[in-house]
Design an enzyme around this catalytic site. Structure first.
Site, PDB file in Angstrom:
ATOM      1  N   TYR A  12       0.847  -1.208   0.000  1.00  0.00           N
ATOM      2  CA  TYR A  12       0.000   0.000   0.000  1.00  0.00           C
ATOM      3  C   TYR A  12       0.877   1.251   0.000  1.00  0.00           C
ATOM      4  CZ  TYR A  12      -3.675  -3.246   1.587  1.00  0.00           C
ATOM      5  OH  TYR A  12      -4.548  -4.295   1.713  1.00  0.00           O
TER       6      TYR A  12
ATOM      7  N   HIS B 187       0.553 -11.520   2.614  1.00  0.00           N
ATOM      8  CA  HIS B 187      -0.474 -10.796   1.851  1.00  0.00           C
ATOM      9  C   HIS B 187      -1.227 -11.711   0.859  1.00  0.00           C
ATOM     10  CE1 HIS B 187      -1.439  -6.470   0.323  1.00  0.00           C
ATOM     11  NE2 HIS B 187      -2.488  -7.255   0.230  1.00  0.00           N
TER      12      HIS B 187
HETATM   13  N1  LIG Z   1      -5.619  -8.537   1.972  1.00  0.00           N
HETATM   14  C1  LIG Z   1      -5.969  -8.118   0.770  1.00  0.00           C
HETATM   15  O1  LIG Z   1      -5.617  -8.708  -0.252  1.00  0.00           O
HETATM   16  C2  LIG Z   1      -6.811  -6.880   0.651  1.00  0.00           C
HETATM   17  C3  LIG Z   1      -7.413  -6.559  -0.572  1.00  0.00           C
HETATM   18  C4  LIG Z   1      -8.208  -5.409  -0.628  1.00  0.00           C
HETATM   19  C5  LIG Z   1      -8.390  -4.624   0.502  1.00  0.00           C
HETATM   20  N2  LIG Z   1      -7.767  -4.946   1.670  1.00  0.00           N
HETATM   21  C6  LIG Z   1      -7.934  -4.120   2.901  1.00  0.00           C
HETATM   22  O2  LIG Z   1      -9.313  -3.923   3.112  1.00  0.00           O
HETATM   23  C7  LIG Z   1      -9.581  -2.534   3.261  1.00  0.00           C
HETATM   24  C8  LIG Z   1     -10.982  -2.194   2.828  1.00  0.00           C
HETATM   25  O3  LIG Z   1     -11.211  -2.583   1.489  1.00  0.00           O
HETATM   26  P1  LIG Z   1     -11.404  -1.536   0.285  1.00  0.00           P
HETATM   27  O4  LIG Z   1     -10.747  -0.268   0.641  1.00  0.00           O
HETATM   28  O5  LIG Z   1     -10.980  -2.250  -0.953  1.00  0.00           O
HETATM   29  O6  LIG Z   1     -12.983  -1.416   0.161  1.00  0.00           O
HETATM   30  P2  LIG Z   1     -14.227  -1.049   1.131  1.00  0.00           P
HETATM   31  O7  LIG Z   1     -13.750  -0.740   2.497  1.00  0.00           O
HETATM   32  O8  LIG Z   1     -15.225  -2.129   0.918  1.00  0.00           O
HETATM   33  O9  LIG Z   1     -14.805   0.243   0.440  1.00  0.00           O
HETATM   34  C9  LIG Z   1     -14.113   1.453   0.438  1.00  0.00           C
HETATM   35  C10 LIG Z   1     -14.935   2.443  -0.385  1.00  0.00           C
HETATM   36  O10 LIG Z   1     -16.182   2.671   0.254  1.00  0.00           O
HETATM   37  C11 LIG Z   1     -16.344   4.073   0.516  1.00  0.00           C
HETATM   38  N3  LIG Z   1     -17.023   4.210   1.802  1.00  0.00           N
HETATM   39  C12 LIG Z   1     -16.525   3.935   3.034  1.00  0.00           C
HETATM   40  N4  LIG Z   1     -17.452   4.165   3.984  1.00  0.00           N
HETATM   41  C13 LIG Z   1     -18.566   4.598   3.330  1.00  0.00           C
HETATM   42  C14 LIG Z   1     -19.851   5.025   3.771  1.00  0.00           C
HETATM   43  N5  LIG Z   1     -20.170   5.027   5.058  1.00  0.00           N
HETATM   44  N6  LIG Z   1     -20.733   5.405   2.813  1.00  0.00           N
HETATM   45  C15 LIG Z   1     -20.420   5.415   1.512  1.00  0.00           C
HETATM   46  N7  LIG Z   1     -19.212   5.027   1.044  1.00  0.00           N
HETATM   47  C16 LIG Z   1     -18.297   4.621   1.948  1.00  0.00           C
HETATM   48  C17 LIG Z   1     -14.940   4.648   0.523  1.00  0.00           C
HETATM   49  O11 LIG Z   1     -14.958   6.010   0.100  1.00  0.00           O
HETATM   50  P3  LIG Z   1     -14.390   7.227   1.035  1.00  0.00           P
HETATM   51  O12 LIG Z   1     -12.966   6.894   1.367  1.00  0.00           O
HETATM   52  O13 LIG Z   1     -14.522   8.408   0.144  1.00  0.00           O
HETATM   53  O14 LIG Z   1     -15.292   7.274   2.226  1.00  0.00           O
HETATM   54  C18 LIG Z   1     -14.241   3.776  -0.535  1.00  0.00           C
HETATM   55  O15 LIG Z   1     -14.528   4.241  -1.843  1.00  0.00           O
HETATM   56  C19 LIG Z   1      -8.468  -1.885   2.420  1.00  0.00           C
HETATM   57  O16 LIG Z   1      -8.324  -0.514   2.700  1.00  0.00           O
HETATM   58  C20 LIG Z   1      -7.300  -2.733   2.823  1.00  0.00           C
HETATM   59  O17 LIG Z   1      -6.811  -2.321   4.097  1.00  0.00           O
HETATM   60  C21 LIG Z   1      -6.995  -6.070   1.768  1.00  0.00           C
END
Ligand SMILES: NC(=O)c1ccc[n+]([C@@H]2O[C@H](COP(=O)([O-])OP(=O)(O)OC[C@H]3O[C@@H](n4cnc5c(N)ncnc54)[C@H](OP(=O)(O)O)[C@@H]3O)[C@@H](O)[C@H]2O)c1
Length: 277
Positions: free
Chosen positions: A51, A109
């Site tokens: 990241y 990861h």
């Molecule tokens: N281990 C892995 O392979 C892997 C893969 C993917 C992700 N991850 C981890 O999982 C975390 C979360 O996944 P993600 O970031 O892919 O997706 P997510 O948390 O499912 O969605 C994030 C999106 O939702 C929006 N959002 C958040 N809260 C909201 C709300 N209350 N209302 C409306 N929209 C909202 C955010 O926009 P805003 O920021 O504008 O609020 C962003 O665009 C990552 O940050 C990372 O740490 C791990």
């Protein structure tokens, strides 16, 4: 400030039922967003070498008013650092970038099975834990077969497996395996990266019934499945909204209705074939 309850991991760590995703939170704005999340009550901060924001996470930890020992800083070993010596060196690099003397939650990861070095990587993580440089060790994107191999070859059961999990992909079978083996499930992309999930009629109806937002209904669904969702938000008010999910409960029928949205993985993330370095 929200108080986020904890569950006890197989290594006795108190692990939050809700964490904070940091993917894409970089630079001064990223630091600000992470400081804001800590101020909101989040204690688990999910980072990764890939990241490219470990410096920002460490900076936010130092800037926040919260005691270091109350925070769980998580980071992940990238595919290019698989192997025993490589993983030891990778941990030292992460500690240096974080500017901390301990990684609280350390994950592999992606398994990258084609290069087949995740068992050696795991052995290094066991030693890092025994040396006190990392506290909780776990994996991400591991299948049942890969977890079984780690356990059989090393005798050490990962404390967590962080996997793609949201109402479109509830992973019932893998969760059952985790439960049987005392592995805690973390849900990545718990909101399915916003997508059309939050506009689904069933989610909207449940949210209306409980006078919460669709996002809160979805995050509550994760908690009731027994997983720890790690939503990412750059915005302070959405961070607060996402943390306010401990004052209501869905019925079993509502949990089942949300799980009924299942349609499979949303992205190219099959651990048997997907590779990330
Ligand atoms: N281990 C892995 O392979 C892997 C893969 C993917 C992700 N991850 C981890 O999982 C975390 C979360 O996944 P993600 O970031 O892919 O997706 P997510 O948390 O499912 O969605 C994030 C999106 O939702 C929006 N959002 C958040 N809260 C909201 C709300 N209350 N209302 C409306 N929209 C909202 C955010 O926009 P805003 O920021 O504008 O609020 C962003 O665009 C990552 O940050 C990372 O740490 C791990």
């Amino acid at each position: 400030m929200a108080t986020i309850p904890t569950v006890t991991l197989n290594d006795d760590t108190a692990f939050p039922e809700l964490g904070f995703g940091t993917y894409k939170l970089t630079g001064p704005e990223g630091v600000g967003a992470i400081v804001s999340a800590i101020g909101t009550g989040y204690r688990l901060l999910d980072s990764a070498v890939n990241y490219e924001n470990e410096r920002e996470v460490g900076e936010a930890v130092r800037r926040s008013d919260v005691d270091r020992d109350e925070l769980l800083v998580a980071t992940k070993i990238p595919g290019r650092d698989h192997g025993y010596d490589e993983a030891i060196a990778s941990a030292r690099g992460s500690l240096e970038r974080l500017g901390l003397d301990r990684i609280d939650v350390y994950l592999i990861h992606w398994p990258n099975p084609r290069i087949d070095r995740f068992v050696d990587t795991w052995r290094a993580m066991i030693d890092l834990r025994d040396q006190g440089l990392v506290r909780t060790i776990g994996v991400s994107n591991f299948t049942e077969a890969m977890l079984t191999r780690l356990i059989e070859e090393t005798g050490v059961v990962p404390a967590v497996n962080q996997v793609e999990l949201h109402p479109y992909f509830p992973q019932a079978r893998l969760r059952a395996f985790h439960e049987k083996n005392d592995i805690h499930t973390e849900s990545w992309s718990p909101l399915a990266r916003r997508s059309e999930l939050l506009g689904e009629q069933v989610v909207q109806e449940i949210a209306d019934r409980h006078e919460v937002t669709p996002t809160q209904a979805v995050l509550r669904w994760h908690v009731q499945l027994g997983t720890t969702p790690i939503p990412k938000s750059a915005d302070a008010s959405r961070q607060r909204e996402n943390a306010e999910i401990f004052g209501f409960s869905l019925t079993d029928a509502e949990v089942a209705a949300v799980s009924g949205l299942e349609r499979g993985r949303l992205w190219d993330g099959d651990p048997d074939t997907h590779e990330e370095f």
